[in-house]
Design a protein around this motif. Structure first.
Motif, short mmCIF file in Angstrom:
data_model
loop_
_atom_site.label_atom_id
_atom_site.label_comp_id
_atom_site.label_asym_id
_atom_site.label_seq_id
_atom_site.Cartn_x
_atom_site.Cartn_y
_atom_site.Cartn_z
N VAL A 137 -11.27 8.02 -32.77
CA VAL A 137 -12.33 7.36 -32.28
C VAL A 137 -13.41 7.06 -33.23
O VAL A 137 -13.74 7.61 -34.36
CB VAL A 137 -13.31 7.44 -31.28
CG1 VAL A 137 -14.35 6.48 -31.16
CG2 VAL A 137 -11.99 7.42 -29.70
N PRO A 138 -13.59 5.48 -33.82
CA PRO A 138 -14.24 4.97 -35.53
C PRO A 138 -15.77 5.50 -35.12
O PRO A 138 -15.95 5.29 -33.80
CB PRO A 138 -13.91 3.28 -35.60
CG PRO A 138 -12.44 3.57 -34.34
CD PRO A 138 -12.71 4.45 -33.81
N LEU A 139 -16.43 6.08 -35.34
CA LEU A 139 -17.55 5.75 -35.68
C LEU A 139 -19.01 4.85 -35.10
O LEU A 139 -19.29 6.06 -33.86
CB LEU A 139 -18.40 6.75 -37.00
CG LEU A 139 -19.84 7.94 -37.47
CD1 LEU A 139 -18.46 9.19 -36.77
CD2 LEU A 139 -19.83 8.23 -38.52
N TYR A 140 -18.38 3.65 -35.89
CA TYR A 140 -19.87 2.56 -34.86
C TYR A 140 -19.50 2.84 -33.34
O TYR A 140 -20.30 2.34 -32.72
CB TYR A 140 -19.70 1.59 -35.76
CG TYR A 140 -17.98 1.18 -36.03
CD1 TYR A 140 -17.10 1.67 -36.76
CD2 TYR A 140 -17.53 0.64 -35.25
CE1 TYR A 140 -16.25 0.67 -36.93
CE2 TYR A 140 -16.12 -0.67 -35.20
CZ TYR A 140 -15.33 -0.30 -35.74
OH TYR A 140 -14.41 -0.22 -36.34
N PHE A 141 -18.15 3.17 -32.91
CA PHE A 141 -17.42 3.10 -31.59
C PHE A 141 -18.63 4.56 -30.81
O PHE A 141 -19.16 4.04 -29.76
CB PHE A 141 -15.97 3.57 -31.22
CG PHE A 141 -15.77 2.04 -31.10
CD1 PHE A 141 -15.79 1.12 -31.54
CD2 PHE A 141 -14.40 2.10 -30.16
CE1 PHE A 141 -15.39 0.06 -32.12
CE2 PHE A 141 -14.29 0.93 -29.96
CZ PHE A 141 -13.99 -0.11 -30.98
N LEU A 142 -18.67 5.28 -31.70
CA LEU A 142 -19.52 6.73 -30.72
C LEU A 142 -20.58 6.54 -30.92
O LEU A 142 -21.09 6.75 -29.56
CB LEU A 142 -19.23 8.11 -31.77
CG LEU A 142 -17.78 8.44 -31.64
CD1 LEU A 142 -17.49 9.54 -32.70
CD2 LEU A 142 -18.15 8.41 -29.87
N PHE A 143 -21.19 5.82 -32.01
CA PHE A 143 -22.77 5.16 -31.96
C PHE A 143 -23.01 4.63 -30.64
O PHE A 143 -23.99 4.52 -29.78
CB PHE A 143 -23.03 4.78 -33.37
CG PHE A 143 -23.05 6.11 -34.35
CD1 PHE A 143 -23.84 6.87 -33.91
CD2 PHE A 143 -22.91 5.93 -35.33
CE1 PHE A 143 -24.50 8.04 -34.78
CE2 PHE A 143 -23.35 7.33 -36.60
CZ PHE A 143 -24.09 8.36 -35.63
N ALA A 144 -22.40 3.34 -30.28
CA ALA A 144 -22.48 2.63 -29.78
C ALA A 144 -22.90 2.93 -28.46
O ALA A 144 -23.78 2.74 -27.03
CB ALA A 144 -21.22 1.60 -30.41
N GLY A 145 -21.39 4.13 -28.15
CA GLY A 145 -21.14 4.63 -26.59
C GLY A 145 -22.65 5.21 -26.49
O GLY A 145 -23.07 5.45 -25.20
N ILE A 146 -23.68 6.58 -27.32
CA ILE A 146 -24.65 7.41 -27.42
C ILE A 146 -25.75 6.49 -26.79
O ILE A 146 -26.87 6.46 -26.15
CB ILE A 146 -25.04 8.24 -28.22
CG1 ILE A 146 -23.62 8.86 -28.59
CG2 ILE A 146 -26.05 8.99 -28.66
CD1 ILE A 146 -22.77 9.49 -29.46
N MET A 147 -25.56 5.07 -27.93
CA MET A 147 -26.98 4.16 -27.61
C MET A 147 -27.01 3.23 -26.35
O MET A 147 -28.27 3.37 -25.84
CB MET A 147 -27.06 3.10 -28.78
CG MET A 147 -26.93 3.51 -30.43
SD MET A 147 -28.38 4.60 -30.72
CE MET A 147 -29.85 3.24 -31.36
N VAL A 148 -25.55 3.35 -25.91
CA VAL A 148 -25.84 2.74 -24.44
C VAL A 148 -26.67 3.11 -22.96
O VAL A 148 -27.17 2.97 -22.33
CB VAL A 148 -24.78 2.32 -24.15
CG1 VAL A 148 -24.45 1.85 -22.67
CG2 VAL A 148 -24.44 0.44 -25.47
#
Lengths: 180, 109
Positions: free
Chosen positions: B75-86
């Motif tokens: 999974v691309p890194l920004y997807f992971l970040f977005a998921g965690i930030m949500v």
């Protein structure tokens, strides 16, 4: 010590649902809450005890929302005040529906609250808000700020009610021969 | 004059101030107290733990962990970040609505 003691008992109720700690709170405040409600109900001890019981049950159920900014007694009196006016509203609604019952009911009420004491007669001369505010001020020794919190009225309004209530009470007391 | 009136009222109320004895009132209140809901909340984590243990026996745990690892890697890194930030945003919004439903009459002090 009193406030710290209250906070200790409250935390025991919140964390461990300690009913013994809540019992201590009830024992400590039952007299003042029941007296306040007894005076508001013009000496109807059965009704005031029911309302006091409801007050403590509501306090128990909502104790997690007590934030400790004001004293526990202030919070408790606010619940008691709301419980009393909720019951008044319900009674009014009921009386509107069943007006024929009221005549019987009110005649019983007069018998029940026969002026055992001058205080009920004196309080009858006051308006609804004046009565609550005067009782909190002179009977329960609450500050004006605390009364404003309990009744949810602005501080200025509380002061006005106290002033007007005092005038009426003084007239009543003078007429009854007090202070001579 | 005003002081005399004040004194008169204070005296009148102190004379009529009665201490009401308990007479079983606190016992009646205690008997009427309802059971709190959260007393049975221990059931949820207990069953969750039991479920996890059973799943541990039935499923190849190592395979599951490896699959999750590869998914995370791909999974691309920004997807992971977005998921965690949500997550915190959702929790805060949920908490706001939960607090809002907590009997507003008595909660402000």
């Amino acid at each position: 010590m009193s406030k710290a003691e209250d906070l200790l008992w409250i935390s025991q109720v919140v964390i461990a649902d300690d009913r013994r700690a809540f019992d201590r709170l009830v024992c400590k405040y039952q007299s003042s809450v029941r007296r306040f409600l007894l005076n508001l109900t013009a000496g109807d001890s059965m009704l005031s005890d029911d309302l006091a019981q409801e007050t403590f049950i509501k306090a128990y159920l909502n104790i997690r929302s007590f934030q400790g900014i004001s004293a526990f007694s202030t919070w408790l009196f606010r619940i008691a005040y709301n419980v009393f006016y909720d019951s008044k509203r319900a009674q009014k609604h009921y009386e509107e529906i069943n007006s024929s019952e009221i005549d019987k009911k009110s005649s019983v009420k007069i018998d029940f609250s026969t002026e055992k004491s001058d205080i009920y007669t004196a309080l009858k001369t006051l308006k609804r808000e004046e009565k609550a505010v005067i009782l909190l001020c002179y009977m329960e020794d609450k500050t004006h700020k605390e009364i404003a919190r309990i009744t949810n009225l602005p501080l200025g309004t509380v002061k006005t009610h106290i002033l007007k209530g005092k005038e009426k009470l003084n007239q009543f007391l003078s007429a009854q021969g007090y202070g001579k | 004059m005003e002081n005399r009136d004040e004194l008169q009222i204070k005296e009148f109320f102190s004379k009529n101030k009665v201490e009401i004895s308990d007479d079983g009132f606190s016992n009646r209140v205690l008997r009427q107290l309802p059971e709190k809901q959260y007393k049975t909340n221990w059931i949820v984590p207990l069953f969750a733990l039991a479920g996890m243990i059973i799943a541990g026996f039935l499923i190849d745990v190592q395979k599951v962990i490896l699959t999750i690892y590869y998914i995370v890697i791909e999974v691309p890194l920004y997807f992971l970040f977005a998921g965690i930030m949500v997550l915190p945003v959702v929790v805060i919004i949920g908490y706001f609505f939960w607090e809002k439903n907590q009997l507003p009459k008595y909660r402000f002090f």
